[in-house]
Design an enzyme around this catalytic site. Structure first.
Site, PDB file in Angstrom:
ATOM      1  N   GLY A  13      39.197  32.624  39.568  1.00  0.00           N
ATOM      2  CA  GLY A  13      38.044  33.299  40.653  1.00  0.00           C
ATOM      3  C   GLY A  13      37.134  34.065  39.713  1.00  0.00           C
ATOM      4  N   ARG A  41      37.153  24.270  43.238  1.00  0.00           N
ATOM      5  CA  ARG A  41      36.824  25.517  42.272  1.00  0.00           C
ATOM      6  C   ARG A  41      36.939  25.018  40.799  1.00  0.00           C
ATOM      7  NH1 ARG A  41      37.755  31.897  43.661  1.00  0.00           N
ATOM      8  NH2 ARG A  41      35.848  31.976  44.265  1.00  0.00           N
ATOM      9  N   THR A  91      44.467  39.009  45.898  1.00  0.00           N
ATOM     10  CA  THR A  91      45.655  40.149  46.424  1.00  0.00           C
ATOM     11  C   THR A  91      44.876  40.659  47.739  1.00  0.00           C
ATOM     12  OG1 THR A  91      44.965  41.799  44.851  1.00  0.00           O
ATOM     13  CG2 THR A  91      46.861  40.498  44.378  1.00  0.00           C
ATOM     14  N   PRO A  92      44.376  39.857  48.778  1.00  0.00           N
ATOM     15  CA  PRO A  92      43.749  40.666  49.843  1.00  0.00           C
ATOM     16  C   PRO A  92      44.529  41.578  50.550  1.00  0.00           C
ATOM     17  CG  PRO A  92      44.563  38.212  50.284  1.00  0.00           C
ATOM     18  CD  PRO A  92      44.811  38.507  48.967  1.00  0.00           C
ATOM     19  N   THR A 131      44.575  43.222  40.876  1.00  0.00           N
ATOM     20  CA  THR A 131      44.802  44.598  41.276  1.00  0.00           C
ATOM     21  C   THR A 131      46.188  44.655  41.945  1.00  0.00           C
ATOM     22  OG1 THR A 131      42.660  44.942  41.156  1.00  0.00           O
ATOM     23  CG2 THR A 131      43.737  46.458  42.244  1.00  0.00           C
ATOM     24  N   ASN A 223      39.028  52.616  41.398  1.00  0.00           N
ATOM     25  CA  ASN A 223      38.329  52.108  42.451  1.00  0.00           C
ATOM     26  C   ASN A 223      38.254  53.199  43.583  1.00  0.00           C
ATOM     27  OD1 ASN A 223      37.496  49.764  41.342  1.00  0.00           O
ATOM     28  ND2 ASN A 223      38.818  48.448  42.485  1.00  0.00           N
ATOM     29  N   CYS A 275      36.803  44.398  46.735  1.00  0.00           N
ATOM     30  CA  CYS A 275      37.817  45.312  46.347  1.00  0.00           C
ATOM     31  C   CYS A 275      37.827  46.600  47.048  1.00  0.00           C
ATOM     32  CB  CYS A 275      37.990  45.221  44.649  1.00  0.00           C
ATOM     33  SG  CYS A 275      38.121  43.592  44.258  1.00  0.00           S
ATOM     34  N   PHE A 337      26.666  41.671  48.738  1.00  0.00           N
ATOM     35  CA  PHE A 337      27.183  43.228  48.732  1.00  0.00           C
ATOM     36  C   PHE A 337      26.676  44.025  47.703  1.00  0.00           C
ATOM     37  CE2 PHE A 337      30.229  44.287  45.322  1.00  0.00           C
ATOM     38  CZ  PHE A 337      30.473  43.030  44.664  1.00  0.00           C
ATOM     39  N   ARG A 345      31.482  38.995  49.871  1.00  0.00           N
ATOM     40  CA  ARG A 345      32.965  39.503  50.393  1.00  0.00           C
ATOM     41  C   ARG A 345      32.619  41.056  50.876  1.00  0.00           C
ATOM     42  NH1 ARG A 345      36.933  37.570  46.136  1.00  0.00           N
ATOM     43  NH2 ARG A 345      35.387  38.222  44.658  1.00  0.00           N
TER      44      ARG A 345
HETATM   45  P1  NAD Z   1      39.256  35.165  43.698  1.00  0.00           P
HETATM   46  O1  NAD Z   1      39.676  35.066  45.316  1.00  0.00           O
HETATM   47  O2  NAD Z   1      37.677  35.003  43.263  1.00  0.00           O
HETATM   48  O3  NAD Z   1      40.157  34.092  42.590  1.00  0.00           O
HETATM   49  C1  NAD Z   1      41.399  34.166  43.020  1.00  0.00           C
HETATM   50  C2  NAD Z   1      41.687  32.690  42.813  1.00  0.00           C
HETATM   51  O4  NAD Z   1      43.213  32.435  42.651  1.00  0.00           O
HETATM   52  C3  NAD Z   1      41.301  31.669  43.867  1.00  0.00           C
HETATM   53  O5  NAD Z   1      40.302  30.637  43.428  1.00  0.00           O
HETATM   54  C4  NAD Z   1      42.560  31.139  44.305  1.00  0.00           C
HETATM   55  O6  NAD Z   1      42.318  29.851  44.573  1.00  0.00           O
HETATM   56  C5  NAD Z   1      43.587  31.099  43.112  1.00  0.00           C
HETATM   57  N1  NAD Z   1      45.057  31.151  43.562  1.00  0.00           N
HETATM   58  C6  NAD Z   1      45.507  31.659  44.484  1.00  0.00           C
HETATM   59  N2  NAD Z   1      46.792  31.364  44.515  1.00  0.00           N
HETATM   60  C7  NAD Z   1      47.079  30.640  43.305  1.00  0.00           C
HETATM   61  C8  NAD Z   1      48.356  29.886  43.026  1.00  0.00           C
HETATM   62  N3  NAD Z   1      49.312  30.155  43.415  1.00  0.00           N
HETATM   63  N4  NAD Z   1      48.284  29.294  42.053  1.00  0.00           N
HETATM   64  C9  NAD Z   1      46.833  29.075  41.135  1.00  0.00           C
HETATM   65  N5  NAD Z   1      45.702  29.589  41.656  1.00  0.00           N
HETATM   66  C10 NAD Z   1      45.924  30.357  42.892  1.00  0.00           C
HETATM   67  O7  NAD Z   1      39.547  36.621  43.424  1.00  0.00           O
HETATM   68  P2  NAD Z   1      38.848  37.478  42.388  1.00  0.00           P
HETATM   69  O8  NAD Z   1      37.726  38.218  42.888  1.00  0.00           O
HETATM   70  O9  NAD Z   1      38.859  36.807  41.269  1.00  0.00           O
HETATM   71  O10 NAD Z   1      40.005  38.750  42.427  1.00  0.00           O
HETATM   72  C11 NAD Z   1      41.314  38.289  41.710  1.00  0.00           C
HETATM   73  C12 NAD Z   1      42.138  39.698  41.413  1.00  0.00           C
HETATM   74  O11 NAD Z   1      41.294  40.688  40.666  1.00  0.00           O
HETATM   75  C13 NAD Z   1      42.513  40.638  42.888  1.00  0.00           C
HETATM   76  O12 NAD Z   1      43.560  41.487  42.739  1.00  0.00           O
HETATM   77  C14 NAD Z   1      41.172  41.735  42.770  1.00  0.00           C
HETATM   78  O13 NAD Z   1      41.499  42.826  43.324  1.00  0.00           O
HETATM   79  C15 NAD Z   1      41.167  41.799  41.076  1.00  0.00           C
HETATM   80  N6  NAD Z   1      39.717  42.402  40.745  1.00  0.00           N
HETATM   81  C16 NAD Z   1      38.524  41.503  41.209  1.00  0.00           C
HETATM   82  C17 NAD Z   1      37.419  42.092  40.540  1.00  0.00           C
HETATM   83  C18 NAD Z   1      36.056  41.544  41.221  1.00  0.00           C
HETATM   84  O14 NAD Z   1      35.124  41.800  40.865  1.00  0.00           O
HETATM   85  N7  NAD Z   1      36.120  40.496  41.967  1.00  0.00           N
HETATM   86  C19 NAD Z   1      37.207  43.003  39.817  1.00  0.00           C
HETATM   87  C20 NAD Z   1      38.399  43.321  39.359  1.00  0.00           C
HETATM   88  C21 NAD Z   1      39.653  43.150  39.856  1.00  0.00           C
HETATM   89  C1  UGA Z   2      33.912  47.425  41.575  1.00  0.00           C
HETATM   90  C2  UGA Z   2      34.067  48.659  40.298  1.00  0.00           C
HETATM   91  O1  UGA Z   2      32.507  49.038  39.984  1.00  0.00           O
HETATM   92  C3  UGA Z   2      34.688  47.616  39.054  1.00  0.00           C
HETATM   93  O2  UGA Z   2      34.997  48.763  38.179  1.00  0.00           O
HETATM   94  C4  UGA Z   2      35.983  47.094  39.598  1.00  0.00           C
HETATM   95  O3  UGA Z   2      36.698  46.312  38.670  1.00  0.00           O
HETATM   96  C5  UGA Z   2      35.663  46.225  40.707  1.00  0.00           C
HETATM   97  O4  UGA Z   2      35.138  47.078  41.926  1.00  0.00           O
HETATM   98  C6  UGA Z   2      36.887  45.650  41.454  1.00  0.00           C
HETATM   99  O5  UGA Z   2      38.104  46.123  41.168  1.00  0.00           O
HETATM  100  O6  UGA Z   2      36.713  44.654  42.056  1.00  0.00           O
HETATM  101  P1  UGA Z   2      31.953  45.680  42.133  1.00  0.00           P
HETATM  102  O7  UGA Z   2      32.699  45.947  43.576  1.00  0.00           O
HETATM  103  O8  UGA Z   2      31.843  44.345  41.589  1.00  0.00           O
HETATM  104  O9  UGA Z   2      32.734  46.662  41.183  1.00  0.00           O
HETATM  105  O10 UGA Z   2      30.648  46.416  42.168  1.00  0.00           O
HETATM  106  P2  UGA Z   2      29.977  48.082  42.163  1.00  0.00           P
HETATM  107  O11 UGA Z   2      28.879  48.019  41.318  1.00  0.00           O
HETATM  108  O12 UGA Z   2      31.284  48.830  42.101  1.00  0.00           O
HETATM  109  O13 UGA Z   2      29.481  47.992  43.664  1.00  0.00           O
HETATM  110  C7  UGA Z   2      30.391  48.159  44.762  1.00  0.00           C
HETATM  111  C8  UGA Z   2      29.663  48.566  46.018  1.00  0.00           C
HETATM  112  O14 UGA Z   2      28.976  49.766  45.992  1.00  0.00           O
HETATM  113  C9  UGA Z   2      28.202  47.597  46.206  1.00  0.00           C
HETATM  114  O15 UGA Z   2      28.067  47.272  47.680  1.00  0.00           O
HETATM  115  C10 UGA Z   2      27.154  48.476  45.880  1.00  0.00           C
HETATM  116  O16 UGA Z   2      26.077  48.301  46.448  1.00  0.00           O
HETATM  117  C11 UGA Z   2      27.994  49.973  46.317  1.00  0.00           C
HETATM  118  N1  UGA Z   2      27.093  51.139  45.558  1.00  0.00           N
HETATM  119  C12 UGA Z   2      27.254  51.207  44.187  1.00  0.00           C
HETATM  120  C13 UGA Z   2      26.553  52.100  46.312  1.00  0.00           C
HETATM  121  O17 UGA Z   2      26.403  51.742  47.632  1.00  0.00           O
HETATM  122  N2  UGA Z   2      25.926  53.347  45.599  1.00  0.00           N
HETATM  123  C14 UGA Z   2      26.170  53.213  44.217  1.00  0.00           C
HETATM  124  O18 UGA Z   2      25.683  54.403  43.752  1.00  0.00           O
HETATM  125  C15 UGA Z   2      26.839  52.175  43.764  1.00  0.00           C
END
Ligand code: NAD
Ligand code: UGA
Length: 462
Positions: A13, A41, A91-92, A131, A223, A275, A337, A345
């Site tokens: 992802g 994907r 991990t929704p 996470t 976060n 997140c 977003f 999302r």
């Molecule tokens: P995502 O939904 O984009 O990707 C997750 C992927 O895992 C999906 O493609 C899904 O098909 C796959 N998956 C689920 N179950 C599976 C299985 N059993 N085997 C193989 N594949 C499987 O999610 P994401 O945004 O990449 O987030 C993943 C994790 O990282 C979450 O816990 C999130 O909180 C954390 N995180 C996300 C961000 C971000 O910016 N999106 C940043 C930091 C941490």
């Molecule tokens: C956030 C954290 O910044 C990352 O460190 C973390 O890894 C990630 O979540 C995660 O765990 O998924 P992200 O959500 O991708 O990253 O983007 P951000 O830049 O943090 O923005 C989050 C939201 O806050 C956005 O909607 C942004 O527009 C808003 N925002 C940000 C504000 O409204 N004001 C600000 O000053 C900053």
């Protein structure tokens, strides 16, 4: 070619794909395979049209794919052939049963643990990249080490801190890398293996090691702190609107205190993204579980202010537009977003679009990268919705523009032309405070920023 280390990532992802592409680029001695249950994907990762938009990602993937970076649906084989396994599945928030709407839904996580157990033929290091609630590693260890067959699993926590839109830069120059482990001989050895991978490009002083629970908890807390700053400034933006203060001036003055710092103090329509909300709710749930209700209430208020800020934006629009939006056409500039991503999302735009449609407004959704996701998000919702990528065409004939995502392109549009093409009186609601408000006002718009006095041509408001 033989590689020194073979790495697998389960979950292709927003995190798995870019993170592994960076490891592959920085560690040519490692072979990195990313697997996912979703064949579409994986197909997209193997094509010229990657499944996510992220500046710099195309180049990164092109430079490594087929050399030491591979995308595949062969999960079983991946587990068998690799010694180091990152788990980066989603991990929704749980939507059913106990903890619904609050706790993390760990079903994908646990399924992965069981797959690793089933298909492993040798000892492995398993790394939590997703996470997770604190103490998840304990559950992982219990599942993985439940068989007595000589195969041993070391579980590490290595949370990801990248932000979307800047993921490649964040991965290349991280503020810190956090690695939590058990403080046993095996745990420390596994930790060192992961430290060595990151040390290929991350300065040693930025690689932090800790106990495993501190690592898991630090991710949720990071976060929560970031989101708390946004809710703090958004709460103050409501007060500024009443007190004729300017939230940008307040946040500048406050942020210049080096103890506070200037980042994450931009007032907005509220935070979105997959997140912040889910991780804070997860933290709140954990606190309640441990009987810490006052702590839970404190963090829950961050989410409450975020909901309030989104609703406030709609109420301000309604109030400014003579208390009715029915039949009026509203253009939404931006649906992602945040800027520089196509991800929608938990985007505040989804809530705002729904509320506008409830008020029987017609909406025209515009975004340079997120229209496909916007269509999915709004599918099945009753009301008149059009999708127009060009922001000028989108605004044509509209009564108001609501700027919802801070895309740079909106700063430099031909505003006199846009004004001429709109119904009058024409309104701009700048939900991100990125436009030149005085210039828009001089052109003829009634301008409503967040946390600043409106600039209107209505005599009684001046
Ligand atoms: P995502 O939904 O984009 O990707 C997750 C992927 O895992 C999906 O493609 C899904 O098909 C796959 N998956 C689920 N179950 C599976 C299985 N059993 N085997 C193989 N594949 C499987 O999610 P994401 O945004 O990449 O987030 C993943 C994790 O990282 C979450 O816990 C999130 O909180 C954390 N995180 C996300 C961000 C971000 O910016 N999106 C940043 C930091 C941490
Ligand atoms: C956030 C954290 O910044 C990352 O460190 C973390 O890894 C990630 O979540 C995660 O765990 O998924 P992200 O959500 O991708 O990253 O983007 P951000 O830049 O943090 O923005 C989050 C939201 O806050 C956005 O909607 C942004 O527009 C808003 N925002 C940000 C504000 O409204 N004001 C600000 O000053 C900053």
């Amino acid at each position: 070619m033989t590689f020194e280390k073979t790495i697998l990532c389960i979950g292709a992802g927003y995190v798995g794909g870019p993170t592994m592409a960076m490891i592959a680029a920085q560690c040519p001695h490692c072979r990195v395979t990313v697997v996912d249950i979703n064949p579409e994907r994986i197909g997209a990762w193997n094509s010229d049209n990657l499944p996510i938009y992220e500046p710099g990602l195309d180049e990164l993937v092109r430079a490594t794919r087929g050399m030491n970076l591979f995308f595949s649906t062969e999960i079983e084989r991946g587990i068998r052939e690799n010694d180091i396994i990152f788990v980066s599945v989603n991990t929704p928030t749980k939507s059913f049963g106990l903890g619904a709407g609050m706790a993390a839904d760990l079903q994908y996580w646990e399924k992965t643990a069981r797959q690793i157990l089933e298909f492993s033929e040798s000892s492995k290091i398993v790394i939590e990249k997703s996470t997770l609630p604190v103490k998840t590693a304990l559950a992982m260890e219990r599942i993985l080490n439940c068989r007595e067959n000589g195969i041993h699993f070391d579980v590490l926590s290595n949370p990801e801190f990248l932000a979307e839109g800047t993921a490649v830069r964040d991965l290349e120059h991280p503020d810190r890398i956090l690695i939590g482990s058990r403080e046993t001989d095996n745990g420390l050895k596994a930790r060192q293996t992961l430290v060595d991978i990151y040390a290929s490009w991350v300065p040693k002083e930025r690689i932090l090691t800790s106990n495993i629970w501190s690592s898991e908890l630090s991710k949720l807390v990071s976060n929560a702190f970031l989101a708390q700053r946004i809710s703090s400034i958004n709460a103050i933006s409501a007060l500024c609107e009443k007190a004729e203060a300017d939230v940008a001036e307040v946040s500048r003055a406050v942020g210049m205190d080096s103890r506070i710092g200037p980042k994450f103090l931009n007032a907005s329509i509220g935070f979105g993204g997959s997140c912040f909300r889910k991780d804070i709710l997860n933290l709140v749930y954990l606190c309640r579980n441990y009987g810490l209700d006052a702590v839970a209430d404190y963090w829950e208020s961050v989410v409450k202010i975020n909901d309030y800020q989104q609703e406030r934006f709609i109420r301000n629009m309604l109030g400014a537009m003579f208390n009715t939006l029915a039949g009026k056409r509203i253009c939404l500039w931006g649906f992602a977003f945040k800027a520089n991503t196509g991800d929608t999302r938990e985007s505040p735009a989804i809530f705002i679009a729904r509320r506008l449609l409830e008020e029987q407004a017609e909406i025209v959704v515009s975004d340079p990268k997120a229209l496909k996701n916007a269509r999915t998000d709004l599918a099945g919702i009753e009301g008149q919705i059009r999708y127009v990528e060009d922001p000028l065409l989108a605004a044509e004939g509209c009564h108001a523009i609501a700027l919802l995502t801070e895309w740079d392109l909106y700063r430099t549009l031909d505003f006199p032309k846009i004004f001429d093409s709109m119904a009058k009186p024409a309104f701009i609601f700048d939900g991100r405070n990125i436009l030149d408000h005085h210039r828009c006002f001089d052109i003829g718009f009634n301008v409503y920023p967040v946390g600043k006095p409106p600039l209107t041509h209505f005599l009684e408001e001046r």
